[in-house]
Design an enzyme around this catalytic site. Structure first.
Site, PDB file in Angstrom:
ATOM      1  CD  GLN A  51      -2.862  -1.109   2.177  1.00  0.00           C
ATOM      2  OE1 GLN A  51      -2.849  -1.623   3.144  1.00  0.00           O
ATOM      3  NE2 GLN A  51      -4.005  -0.184   2.144  1.00  0.00           N
ATOM      4  CB  CYS A  94      -9.408  -0.857   1.960  1.00  0.00           C
ATOM      5  SG  CYS A  94      -7.762  -0.963   1.578  1.00  0.00           S
ATOM      6  CG  LEU A  95      -5.792   3.031   5.317  1.00  0.00           C
ATOM      7  CD1 LEU A  95      -4.443   3.152   6.005  1.00  0.00           C
ATOM      8  CD2 LEU A  95      -6.532   4.401   5.988  1.00  0.00           C
ATOM      9  CG  HIS A 136      -8.692  -5.982   4.763  1.00  0.00           C
ATOM     10  ND1 HIS A 136      -9.734  -5.413   4.250  1.00  0.00           N
ATOM     11  CD2 HIS A 136      -7.534  -5.025   4.281  1.00  0.00           C
ATOM     12  CE1 HIS A 136      -9.587  -4.214   3.469  1.00  0.00           C
ATOM     13  NE2 HIS A 136      -8.373  -4.046   3.615  1.00  0.00           N
ATOM     14  CD  GLU A 137      -4.511  -4.779   6.208  1.00  0.00           C
ATOM     15  OE1 GLU A 137      -3.715  -4.374   5.355  1.00  0.00           O
ATOM     16  OE2 GLU A 137      -5.412  -4.017   6.662  1.00  0.00           O
ATOM     17  CG  HIS A 140      -3.744  -5.023   0.944  1.00  0.00           C
ATOM     18  ND1 HIS A 140      -4.289  -4.211  -0.097  1.00  0.00           N
ATOM     19  CD2 HIS A 140      -4.548  -4.703   2.073  1.00  0.00           C
ATOM     20  CE1 HIS A 140      -5.379  -3.584   0.535  1.00  0.00           C
ATOM     21  NE2 HIS A 140      -5.503  -3.637   1.768  1.00  0.00           N
TER      22      HIS A 140
HETATM   23 NI    NI Z   1      -6.571  -2.746   2.838  1.00  0.00          NI
END
Ligand code: NI
Length: 172
Positions: A51, A94-95, A136-137, A140
């Site tokens: 990210q 999510c960022l 979730h992470e 990514h």
């Molecule tokens: Ni996220």
């Protein structure tokens, strides 16, 4: 310690599969410190290295509710060893997908094997929000975003909103 820019969808890097870390060195620790600073500055509870544009299998999280009591968690090369068939539903954001939220079902519990900040092997039995967040992470790290679990219609609505957001944003 530095706050980095968080990549937002659509961005090709977010779709890339991250590479395993061979050894946790000072470089990885600096990266984890920067990731944590970046996550706190954005009021997030979890962040994957990709990210901020680094394709390494590294995640940071902090689920502490009290901003004065920080409880940082670091996961290097996380692997899910076991997951419950029972599902839990959380409204996820999510960022990298700003201002969008959706209810997502994921296994309620999971066991995660990983290396910690010092490169030591650990096993975490996660459930509830912790289990959802780690899954979730970890998505990514595979180039998967939570919006990928939504219907095509809902996804295209979100994509439209995001591209509008991007065209209205002046990057200075
Ligand atoms: Ni996220």
């Amino acid at each position: 310690m530095a706050v980095k820019t968080i990549l937002t969808e659509p961005n090709k890097l977010l779709r890339q599969v991250s590479k395993p870390v061979e050894k946790v060195t000072k470089n990885e620790q600096i990266l984890m410190d920067d990731m944590l600073d970046t996550m706190y500055a954005a009021n997030g509870i979890g962040l994957a290295a990709i990210q901020i544009g680094v394709p390494k299998r590294i995640i940071v999280m902090d689920l502490s509710k009290d901003p004065k009591k920080k409880e940082p968690r670091y996961f290097v090369n996380p692997v899910i060893k076991n997951k419950n068939l029972e599902k839990a539903t959380y409204e996820e954001g999510c960022l990298s997908v700003p201002n969008q939220f959706a209810e997502i079902d994921r296994p309620k519990q999971c066991d995660v094997e990983y290396l910690d900040y010092n490169g030591k092997k650990q096993l975490l039995k996660a459930d509830g929000l912790l289990a959802t967040c780690i899954q979730h992470e970890m998505d990514h790290l595979e180039g998967i975003l939570f919006i990928d679990y939504l219907s095509k219609l809902k996804r295209s609505m979100i994509a439209k909103k995001l591209s509008k957001l991007k065209s209205n944003t002046a990057i200075l």
